[in-house]
Design a protein around this motif. Sequence first.
Motif, PDB file in Angstrom:
ATOM      1  N   UNK A 187       0.828  -1.206   0.000  1.00 44.52           N
ATOM      2  CA  UNK A 187       0.000   0.000   0.000  1.00 44.52           C
ATOM      3  C   UNK A 187       0.861   1.254   0.000  1.00 44.52           C
ATOM      4  N   UNK A 188       1.988   1.212   0.717  1.00 39.55           N
ATOM      5  CA  UNK A 188       2.896   2.359   0.755  1.00 39.55           C
ATOM      6  C   UNK A 188       3.514   2.599  -0.621  1.00 39.55           C
ATOM      7  N   UNK A 189       3.883   1.504  -1.292  1.00 45.44           N
ATOM      8  CA  UNK A 189       4.458   1.626  -2.637  1.00 45.44           C
ATOM      9  C   UNK A 189       3.449   2.276  -3.588  1.00 45.44           C
ATOM     10  N   UNK A 190       2.212   1.859  -3.491  1.00 37.93           N
ATOM     11  CA  UNK A 190       1.164   2.436  -4.331  1.00 37.93           C
ATOM     12  C   UNK A 190       1.035   3.929  -4.064  1.00 37.93           C
ATOM     13  N   UNK A 224       3.374  -2.650 -19.073  1.00 37.56           N
ATOM     14  CA  UNK A 224       2.033  -2.804 -18.522  1.00 37.56           C
ATOM     15  C   UNK A 224       1.605  -1.564 -17.766  1.00 37.56           C
ATOM     16  N   UNK A 225       2.501  -1.016 -16.968  1.00 40.98           N
ATOM     17  CA  UNK A 225       2.199   0.214 -16.231  1.00 40.98           C
ATOM     18  C   UNK A 225       1.851   1.353 -17.184  1.00 40.98           C
ATOM     19  N   UNK A 226       2.679   1.527 -18.204  1.00 48.65           N
ATOM     20  CA  UNK A 226       2.460   2.628 -19.146  1.00 48.65           C
ATOM     21  C   UNK A 226       1.142   2.484 -19.885  1.00 48.65           C
ATOM     22  N   UNK A 281       2.202  -6.848 -12.111  1.00 43.46           N
ATOM     23  CA  UNK A 281       0.807  -6.767 -12.557  1.00 43.46           C
ATOM     24  C   UNK A 281      -0.077  -6.213 -11.447  1.00 43.46           C
ATOM     25  N   UNK A 282       0.180  -6.640 -10.209  1.00 45.30           N
ATOM     26  CA  UNK A 282      -0.606  -6.149  -9.075  1.00 45.30           C
ATOM     27  C   UNK A 282      -0.451  -4.636  -8.935  1.00 45.30           C
ATOM     28  N   UNK A 283       0.771  -4.150  -9.070  1.00 45.89           N
ATOM     29  CA  UNK A 283       0.993  -2.707  -9.013  1.00 45.89           C
ATOM     30  C   UNK A 283       0.199  -1.993 -10.101  1.00 45.89           C
ATOM     31  N   UNK A 284       0.326  -2.490 -11.323  1.00 44.94           N
ATOM     32  CA  UNK A 284      -0.316  -1.826 -12.461  1.00 44.94           C
ATOM     33  C   UNK A 284      -1.828  -1.817 -12.332  1.00 44.94           C
TER      34      UNK A 284
END
Length: 318
Positions: free
Chosen positions: A30-33, A61-63, A163-166
């Motif tokens: 959550x902190x990273x997000x 994927x993020x982009x 993928x979870x981050x994106x």
Amino acid sequence: MDAVELARQVVATEIEALQGMAARLDGDFAKAIEIIRQARGRLVVVGMGKSGIIGKKIAATLASTGTPSFFVHPGEAFHGDLGMIKPIDVVLMISNSGETEELIRLLPFMEHQKNPVIAMTGKPESTLARYADVLLDVSVPREACNNNLAPTSSTTATLVMGDALAVVLSTLNGFQPEDFARFHPGGSLGRRLLTRVADVMHRGALPFCSKGECFKDVVHTITRGRLGLAIVMDGSVLQGVITDGDIRRAFDRSDDPLRMSAADLMTANPLSIDQQERFSVAEHRMREAKVNSLIVLDEASKVVGVLQIYDLSDQVSA
């Protein structure tokens, strides 16, 4: 042991690794997000070897899901590409061991620029993990490789964490299919969401007929139009549509269908759509109503074309 059973073991090993990683997700994720969302710059992904290959996929994927991101090779970074990283950027550094030399020697630069660093590593006690502002633990019990050497489970875990981050970022940022299409105009989704009905509809010599036309003339109009329908008009006002199906059904519900007029044959108030509407809206409307055609109208409600379900298939496969 046969090949299929070995393959099942590989898959089971990687699934077990992912389940363990999912169970460890905590406040650090959550902190990273939050760090990424608050950044004024971009998310720069750095990785070496197999981690670099996975890093390129994560950055892509993020982009494509609304988080500005790009990949920097750590070797090239040390020879000039560090200029690509601005102080306002967040840096995601990927190393399973957390001791990859090419990454570790970049840390003083990150510290000097005060770039927030998110470490994605399988070794929580490593140099990279200790230095980072946030640790994303992608450790696995073992690799799926029979010798427990080749990066398999670890690279899968890293990719899934990316993928979870994106996905979490795109969801929290309200990223919509239309946004995705803007970044993928060449794909089928992009064509669906960016194309307008006017771009693909049939126009020109449309198969019009009046309410008073006889059965024979209606059939002639349908045949001439080659769209499987006739559009029934009263002057410039749309009254209804007669399809091939309506003609067949006329023989079931009338003892003398040849005496029926267009007004008797037509389906009144047919489904229509504005020519500036998105292609995806037209597709949804046709599939939901289970119809093959939509009458296309302009801003003055004048009939200007016909869109058919077959046009949808052609557009997707183009």
